[in-house]
Design a protein around this motif. Structure first.
Motif, short mmCIF file in Angstrom:
data_model
loop_
_atom_site.label_atom_id
_atom_site.label_comp_id
_atom_site.label_asym_id
_atom_site.label_seq_id
_atom_site.Cartn_x
_atom_site.Cartn_y
_atom_site.Cartn_z
N GLU A 109 17.97 45.55 6.61
CA GLU A 109 16.72 46.33 6.60
C GLU A 109 15.65 45.73 5.68
O GLU A 109 14.53 46.23 5.65
CB GLU A 109 17.02 47.77 6.17
N ASN A 110 16.00 44.70 4.94
CA ASN A 110 15.02 44.09 4.04
C ASN A 110 14.11 43.14 4.81
O ASN A 110 14.53 42.50 5.77
CB ASN A 110 15.73 43.31 2.92
N GLU A 111 12.88 43.06 4.35
CA GLU A 111 11.93 42.10 4.91
C GLU A 111 12.38 40.68 4.52
O GLU A 111 12.97 40.50 3.45
CB GLU A 111 10.52 42.35 4.35
N PRO A 112 12.08 39.70 5.36
CA PRO A 112 12.40 38.32 4.96
C PRO A 112 11.67 37.98 3.66
O PRO A 112 10.55 38.42 3.43
CB PRO A 112 11.86 37.47 6.11
N MET A 113 12.33 37.21 2.83
CA MET A 113 11.71 36.84 1.55
C MET A 113 10.61 35.81 1.78
O MET A 113 10.80 34.85 2.51
CB MET A 113 12.76 36.30 0.59
N PHE A 167 21.35 41.98 -5.62
CA PHE A 167 19.97 41.57 -5.33
C PHE A 167 19.49 42.23 -4.04
O PHE A 167 18.39 42.80 -4.00
CB PHE A 167 19.88 40.04 -5.23
N ALA A 168 20.32 42.17 -2.99
CA ALA A 168 19.95 42.80 -1.72
C ALA A 168 19.76 44.30 -1.89
O ALA A 168 18.83 44.89 -1.31
CB ALA A 168 21.01 42.50 -0.66
N ALA A 180 6.82 47.83 -2.89
CA ALA A 180 6.95 46.40 -2.62
C ALA A 180 7.75 45.71 -3.72
O ALA A 180 7.70 46.13 -4.89
CB ALA A 180 5.56 45.76 -2.51
N ASP A 181 8.48 44.67 -3.33
CA ASP A 181 9.12 43.84 -4.34
C ASP A 181 8.03 43.29 -5.26
O ASP A 181 6.89 43.07 -4.85
CB ASP A 181 9.85 42.66 -3.68
#
Length: 189
Positions: A109-113, A167-168, A180-181
């Motif tokens: 579910e995380n956006e690509p870094m 981290f994930a 946002a990160d």
């Protein structure tokens, strides 16, 4: 039974199996760092609560990981061929696969870094990032121990994957909260 035994007053501690070593022995440093990591996971789990589905899932994974860290600590506190060998859960590639499956689930579910991520965002994410750094220190202590004593490669890989999972999870906690990160901005930018 009293909580204190006084057997460590001379600066030594007992390994599982009866051998005594100094409290600054690399084996004690390794499982001590794992114990500290376990406390950091407890702090993150407390922040996760059960408010949202994502927080509940993160908390559930963290609580499971805390039990696994007891297994890792026991593995580290028990040199191979200890007299209690049959009582020790040794870390195997199956344990690594469990963590990798959790990484895949959480990171899906995380956006690509697109940039380096600084620790921060929500309180839960910040606590997970802190746990990740404690995990990396535990990994360094374990690798140091492995220079002179037998430590299974699966145990080292397991702790390495655990930091990836943390981290994930930090990124997922931010994403779920709509935060946002925190992007790293270099001085030249």
């Amino acid at each position: 039974m009293k909580l204190y035994t006084k057997t460590g007053d001379d600066g030594s501690t007992g390994l599982f199996g009866g051998t005594r070593v100094r409290k600054d022995h690399p084996r004690v440093a390794a499982y001590g760092a794992v114990d500290e990591l376990n406390a950091a996971l407890g702090l993150a789990a407390a922040a996760a609560g059960t408010g949202t589905e994502v927080e509940g899932r993160i908390r559930s994974i963290l609580v499971d990981l805390q039990s696994r860290l007891f297994d890792i600590g026991a593995d580290l506190a028990s040199p191979p061929a200890t007299k209690h060998e049959t009582k020790v859960v040794r870390i195997t590639p199956d344990h690594v696969a469990e963590i990798e499956a959790a990484i895949d689930e959480i990171d899906a579910e995380n956006e690509p870094m697109r940039h380096f991520v600084l620790p921060g965002g929500t309180e839960l994410a910040a606590r997970l990032h802190l746990a990740r750094t404690v995990c990396r220190r535990a990994e360094r202590e374990i690798v140091s121990l492995a220079e002179d004593e037998t430590v299974s490669s699966a145990l080292i890989v397991c702790v390495n994957r655990l930091s990836d999972l943390l981290f994930a999870m930090a990124r997922r906690a931010n994403h779920a909260a709509g935060v946002a990160d925190v992007a790293w901005v270099g001085r030249g930018e």
